[in-house]
Design a protein around this motif. Structure first.
Motif, PDB file in Angstrom:
ATOM      1  N   GLN A   1       0.829  -1.205   0.000  1.00  0.00           N
ATOM      2  CA  GLN A   1       0.000   0.000   0.000  1.00  0.00           C
ATOM      3  C   GLN A   1       0.866   1.259   0.000  1.00  0.00           C
ATOM      4  N   LEU A   2       1.961   1.265   0.750  1.00  0.00           N
ATOM      5  CA  LEU A   2       2.852   2.430   0.773  1.00  0.00           C
ATOM      6  C   LEU A   2       3.529   2.620  -0.586  1.00  0.00           C
ATOM      7  N   ARG A   3       3.904   1.520  -1.241  1.00  0.00           N
ATOM      8  CA  ARG A   3       4.547   1.630  -2.556  1.00  0.00           C
ATOM      9  C   ARG A   3       3.567   2.156  -3.605  1.00  0.00           C
ATOM     10  N   VAL A   4       2.314   1.715  -3.521  1.00  0.00           N
ATOM     11  CA  VAL A   4       1.294   2.221  -4.437  1.00  0.00           C
ATOM     12  C   VAL A   4       1.102   3.722  -4.248  1.00  0.00           C
ATOM     13  N   LEU A   5       1.044   4.154  -3.007  1.00  0.00           N
ATOM     14  CA  LEU A   5       0.887   5.579  -2.720  1.00  0.00           C
ATOM     15  C   LEU A   5       2.074   6.373  -3.250  1.00  0.00           C
ATOM     16  N   ALA A   6       3.279   5.852  -3.090  1.00  0.00           N
ATOM     17  CA  ALA A   6       4.473   6.543  -3.577  1.00  0.00           C
ATOM     18  C   ALA A   6       4.436   6.681  -5.100  1.00  0.00           C
ATOM     19  N   ARG A   7       3.981   5.628  -5.794  1.00  0.00           N
ATOM     20  CA  ARG A   7       3.894   5.714  -7.253  1.00  0.00           C
ATOM     21  C   ARG A   7       2.866   6.754  -7.692  1.00  0.00           C
TER      22      ARG A   7
ATOM     23  N   ALA B   1       6.844  11.825  -2.742  1.00  0.00           N
ATOM     24  CA  ALA B   1       7.110  10.423  -3.068  1.00  0.00           C
ATOM     25  C   ALA B   1       8.508  10.010  -2.623  1.00  0.00           C
ATOM     26  N   GLY B   2       9.491  10.882  -2.869  1.00  0.00           N
ATOM     27  CA  GLY B   2      10.855  10.574  -2.443  1.00  0.00           C
ATOM     28  C   GLY B   2      10.971  10.490  -0.938  1.00  0.00           C
ATOM     29  N   SER B   3      10.292  11.381  -0.241  1.00  0.00           N
ATOM     30  CA  SER B   3      10.324  11.353   1.221  1.00  0.00           C
ATOM     31  C   SER B   3       9.699  10.074   1.764  1.00  0.00           C
ATOM     32  N   LEU B   4       8.620   9.613   1.121  1.00  0.00           N
ATOM     33  CA  LEU B   4       7.957   8.386   1.571  1.00  0.00           C
ATOM     34  C   LEU B   4       8.840   7.169   1.327  1.00  0.00           C
ATOM     35  N   ARG B   5       9.496   7.118   0.177  1.00  0.00           N
ATOM     36  CA  ARG B   5      10.337   5.948  -0.132  1.00  0.00           C
ATOM     37  C   ARG B   5      11.573   5.877   0.760  1.00  0.00           C
ATOM     38  N   GLU B   6      12.094   7.016   1.178  1.00  0.00           N
ATOM     39  CA  GLU B   6      13.312   7.027   1.997  1.00  0.00           C
ATOM     40  C   GLU B   6      13.012   6.385   3.363  1.00  0.00           C
TER      41      GLU B   6
END
Length: 438
Positions: A309-315, A325-330
């Motif tokens: 779910q977090l990866r979907v949101l980042a995309r 998106a970059g802040s979430l992936r880090e």
């Protein structure tokens, strides 16, 4: 047979010796100033009697010839005792050895003359928000006569006492031995003091008890500061091999320091910090929906599903808000460390953020609310250490502490798996060994 009326019995019982009546007459003035002032007057009188009784025990009765006497009376002199956050003058007897070479100390006077109760009183009132100028006004009424002769209540005297006591608090905190402390969790966060920053560490034992571990001047963004703090904990006896979950705000320098000192220990990134970092990249209108999706994912106990779910949101954020998106992936996976370890329920909600450490920091900030200027780093450390020890007095066990044993087992299992993978990576396979030999 003579009959005695009840009225006569009452008069006989109320008839006090002249000496007692004289003493009570001297206390009438204090009684007019209040019960506490009266009690102080009586207490000082009792102290005088106790001192004289100890003199008799040490020297012997006055006027008697004692060949085995080892000490003699040596008159009286002015002394001071601690009373209600002030120093009060008293007349104390003196005793010297029979040969006149040495002063004999009286245990009663030494006890009441101890300045430590004064230092504790000053520390508690200052941490409660009383300024040095107003310290005298917060003291209990002990009678005008006693008050006029009292000392150690001026602004400068209170300031000196507070400095001395907070230095003791700092030394006490930074010298605590940690050999027998079994930690399950360590939380590290920064405390901003206007132009200064202190890094503080809070430990949570396997029984759910919170313990202030230490502090260091500097920022969580400074790797050398964080490493110095963690290394100091190890030097004080904390076993780096025990399985500990680290909960941090996400600073890369802090993450690197944990790896340098404690190896490949599990780290839980604070979800509240991560949430703020992501939302700061978004306009106001989009923040509520993104916040809801973040919290929904972090609330899941299924690690893989939450990560998806977090990866979907980042995309989805990539196109419109790449910064978010970059802040979430880090460090995304480290926001789900507790889920990966199988921790759920109240314990997960407690440990997924640095809130327990933030609660301690809020108490520290409250004790420092009257400080207008930090003149030195040493001053900031003293105040922070005193505030952390004050917070410790208010600590309770964390919510969900009964599940900490499950967390510890999961950390140890995770540590063993990581070690096995590392060893497997270092050991060449049979095919690789044959190729190498050829």
């Amino acid at each position: 047979m003579r009959t005695v009326s009840l009225e006569q019995v009452g008069r006989e019982e109320l008839a006090l010796p002249p000496r007692v009546q004289e003493a009570l007459g001297e206390l009438v003035g204090s009684a007019k100033e209040g019960l506490l002032a009266l009690s102080v007057g009586v207490g000082l009188g009792v102290l005088a009697e106790l001192l004289e009784e100890e003199v008799v025990e040490v020297v012997g009765a006055r006027g008697k010839h004692l060949p085995e006497r080892t000490a003699v009376r040596h008159g009286h002199e002015t002394g001071e005792v601690t009373l209600g956050g002030r120093r009060v003058t008293v007349e104390r007897p003196r005793v010297r050895s029979a040969d006149g070479r040495a002063e004999v100390r009286l245990a009663t006077y030494e006890y009441f003359a101890d300045r430590d109760p004064l230092a504790r009183s000053v520390l508690e009132r200052m941490l409660a928000g009383v300024s040095t100028r107003r310290y005298r006004r917060t003291q209990e009424p002990v009678g005008q006569e006693v008050e006029q002769e009292a000392r150690s209540t001026s602004k400068s005297s209170v300031s000196r006492t507070f400095i001395e006591r907070t230095r003791v608090a700092l030394s006490e905190l930074m010298s605590r031995r940690l050999d027998d402390v079994r930690l399950a969790v360590m939380m590290i966060d920064g405390l901003d003091l206007k132009e200064r920053t202190n890094v503080v560490a809070l430990g949570i034992t396997t029984e759910g008890v919170k313990i202030p571990l230490g502090l260091w001047e500097g920022s969580t963004e400074n790797a050398s500061v964080a490493t110095a703090l963690l290394s100091d904990l190890v030097e004080r006896g904390l076993d780096p091999e025990q399985g500990i979950l680290f909960v941090i705000d996400g600073a890369k320098a802090l993450r690197r320091a944990i790896r340098n000192v404690f190896g490949d220990a599990p780290v839980q990134r604070c979800v509240r910090h991560k949430e703020r970092n992501v939302l700061d990249h978004l306009p106001e209108r989009d923040r509520p929906s993104v916040k809801q999706r973040l919290r929904r994912a972090w609330a899941l106990d299924d690690h893989d599903r939450a990560l998806d779910q977090l990866r979907v949101l980042a995309r989805e954020l990539d196109h419109s808000y790449p910064g978010a998106a970059g802040s979430l992936r880090e460090g995304m996976e480290e926001t789900l460390t507790l889920s990966r370890l199988g921790v759920s329920g109240n314990l997960k909600r407690t440990l997924e953020s640095t809130n327990p450490c933030e609660s301690m920091i809020e108490i520290v900030r409250h004790t420092q609310r009257n400080v207008k200027r930090w003149s030195s780093g040493e001053m900031a450390l003293r105040w922070t250490a005193a505030g952390m020890l004050e917070a410790e007095r208010q600590f309770r066990k964390i919510i969900g502490y009964r599940d900490l044993a499950t967390l510890v087992i999961a950390i140890e299992r995770d540590h063993d798996q990581r070690r096995a993978h590392a060893e497997a990576a270092r050991t060449p396979t049979k095919e690789a060994a044959i190729v190498g030999a050829a």
